[in-house]
Scaffold this motif. Structure first.
Motif, PDB file in Angstrom:
ATOM      1  N   VAL A 141       0.848  -1.207   0.000  1.00  0.00           N
ATOM      2  CA  VAL A 141       0.000   0.000   0.000  1.00  0.00           C
ATOM      3  C   VAL A 141       0.878   1.250   0.000  1.00  0.00           C
ATOM      4  CG1 VAL A 141      -1.628   1.364   1.359  1.00  0.00           C
ATOM      5  CG2 VAL A 141      -1.994  -1.091   1.082  1.00  0.00           C
ATOM      6  N   ASP A 142       1.920   1.231   0.832  1.00  0.00           N
ATOM      7  CA  ASP A 142       2.851   2.364   0.887  1.00  0.00           C
ATOM      8  C   ASP A 142       3.548   2.570  -0.455  1.00  0.00           C
ATOM      9  OD1 ASP A 142       2.186   2.742   3.529  1.00  0.00           O
ATOM     10  OD2 ASP A 142       3.936   1.684   4.322  1.00  0.00           O
ATOM     11  N   LEU A 143       3.944   1.462  -1.060  1.00  0.00           N
ATOM     12  CA  LEU A 143       4.623   1.548  -2.356  1.00  0.00           C
ATOM     13  C   LEU A 143       3.674   2.062  -3.436  1.00  0.00           C
ATOM     14  CD1 LEU A 143       6.720  -1.758  -2.243  1.00  0.00           C
ATOM     15  CD2 LEU A 143       7.631   0.563  -2.365  1.00  0.00           C
ATOM     16  N   GLN A 144       2.413   1.656  -3.365  1.00  0.00           N
ATOM     17  CA  GLN A 144       1.444   2.151  -4.333  1.00  0.00           C
ATOM     18  C   GLN A 144       1.263   3.653  -4.179  1.00  0.00           C
ATOM     19  OE1 GLN A 144      -0.052   0.469  -6.978  1.00  0.00           O
ATOM     20  NE2 GLN A 144      -0.500   2.621  -7.448  1.00  0.00           N
TER      21      GLN A 144
ATOM     22  N   ASP B 134      11.264   5.410  -9.787  1.00  0.00           N
ATOM     23  CA  ASP B 134      10.345   4.413 -10.336  1.00  0.00           C
ATOM     24  C   ASP B 134      10.999   3.030 -10.388  1.00  0.00           C
ATOM     25  OD1 ASP B 134       7.758   3.811 -11.794  1.00  0.00           O
ATOM     26  OD2 ASP B 134       9.217   3.163 -13.293  1.00  0.00           O
ATOM     27  N   GLU B 135      12.262   2.983 -10.813  1.00  0.00           N
ATOM     28  CA  GLU B 135      12.980   1.710 -10.881  1.00  0.00           C
ATOM     29  C   GLU B 135      13.174   1.111  -9.492  1.00  0.00           C
ATOM     30  OE1 GLU B 135      16.601   2.519 -12.916  1.00  0.00           O
ATOM     31  OE2 GLU B 135      15.645   2.817 -14.877  1.00  0.00           O
ATOM     32  N   THR B 136      13.556   1.975  -8.523  1.00  0.00           N
ATOM     33  CA  THR B 136      13.775   1.497  -7.155  1.00  0.00           C
ATOM     34  C   THR B 136      12.487   0.953  -6.544  1.00  0.00           C
ATOM     35  OG1 THR B 136      15.566   3.079  -6.776  1.00  0.00           O
ATOM     36  CG2 THR B 136      14.490   2.168  -4.833  1.00  0.00           C
ATOM     37  N   HIS B 137      11.407   1.694  -6.696  1.00  0.00           N
ATOM     38  CA  HIS B 137      10.130   1.267  -6.120  1.00  0.00           C
ATOM     39  C   HIS B 137       9.576   0.043  -6.846  1.00  0.00           C
ATOM     40  CE1 HIS B 137      10.347   5.187  -4.167  1.00  0.00           C
ATOM     41  NE2 HIS B 137       9.395   4.784  -3.351  1.00  0.00           N
TER      42      HIS B 137
ATOM     43  N   ASP C 205       1.994   6.502  -6.956  1.00  0.00           N
ATOM     44  CA  ASP C 205       1.044   7.577  -7.290  1.00  0.00           C
ATOM     45  C   ASP C 205       1.742   8.932  -7.277  1.00  0.00           C
ATOM     46  OD1 ASP C 205      -0.947   5.699  -7.499  1.00  0.00           O
ATOM     47  OD2 ASP C 205      -1.775   6.056  -5.499  1.00  0.00           O
ATOM     48  N   GLN C 206       2.629   9.132  -6.293  1.00  0.00           N
ATOM     49  CA  GLN C 206       3.357  10.396  -6.217  1.00  0.00           C
ATOM     50  C   GLN C 206       4.323  10.529  -7.398  1.00  0.00           C
ATOM     51  OE1 GLN C 206       2.165  12.466  -3.854  1.00  0.00           O
ATOM     52  NE2 GLN C 206       0.887  10.650  -3.525  1.00  0.00           N
TER      53      GLN C 206
END
Length: 220
Positions: free
Chosen positions: A57-60, A143-146, A64-65
């Motif tokens: 959820v945190d990663l989503q 984006d790649e890290t997440h 979004d950010q």
């Protein structure tokens, strides 16, 4: 003498039945220990999956950010590209008017003033362009890290989910066996109690031997 032999036989049957009860209780304890171990692992995996779910959820939220930042970047990029194209057109017009040698110093001064203004805008736009390029690099890196972390968390969650399914599969026959053990244990105790209440009843003795002996002999 016959009565003594009968009493000895009764004692042996009861003793054997007691051993049978002990044996079934031992098996029950082993089964319960197995079930407790699976239950502990099940609880631990369930807690882990809750952590994974929260992290996803945190990663989503982070995605979004990042998406918002990228949308802002695209707007800024399009705006700068438009302004840079307009500035390039101004440079072309300026070069067409001011390229060459002119007799009028006033005309030359006007061209030079215009050129300084154009160059100042170009320098500012180049700085803005570099900033936007850096922003894009940061967005891509984030984006790649997440994405990498999200994939790892999702994989860990799937592993936990698969293991939970295995635990359920392994625990099911143990639960069924415990039910069967309890039934036979209860039957044996009931049969022993019946003989204790009526020691001379041979049918009850045979019933006790059949029920408790079945457990003791390992015939399920």
């Amino acid at each position: 003498m016959k009565r003594f032999a009968s009493l000895v036989m009764l004692f042996l049957v009861i003793a054997t039945s007691a051993i049978a009860v002990d044996a079934i209780q031992e098996e029950r304890s082993l089964l319960i220990d197995q079930l407790k171990a699976y239950n502990t692992e099940h609880d631990q995996l369930t807690a882990k999956r809750a952590e994974y779910s929260k992290r996803l959820v945190d990663l989503q939220w982070a995605f979004d950010q990042i998406e918002k930042q990228f949308r802002t970047f695209k707007v800024d990029r399009a705006d700068l590209d438009k302004r840079m194209a307009m500035q390039a057109e101004k440079v072309r017009i300026h070069d067409a008017r001011c390229h060459g040698t002119f007799a009028s110093q006033e005309y030359v001064d006007t061209c030079n003033f215009e050129l300084r203004q154009i160059n100042a805008v170009v320098v500012a736009q180049n700085v803005e362009n570099q900033s936007l390029n850096k922003t894009l690099s940061l967005i891509k890196a984030a984006d790649e890290t997440h994405t990498e972390e999200s994939n790892k968390v999702a994989a860990a969650d799937k592993t936990a989910f698969d293991r939970l399914n295995v635990i359920v599969t392994l625990a099911r026959p143990i639960v069924e066996r415990l039910k069967a053990v309890k039934r036979k244990n209860d039957d044996c105790k009931a049969a022993i109690a019946a003989v204790d209440a009526d020691p001379t009843n041979m049918l009850k003795k045979e019933r006790m031997h059949d029920v408790c002996g079945e457990m003791f002999d390992g015939n399920r």
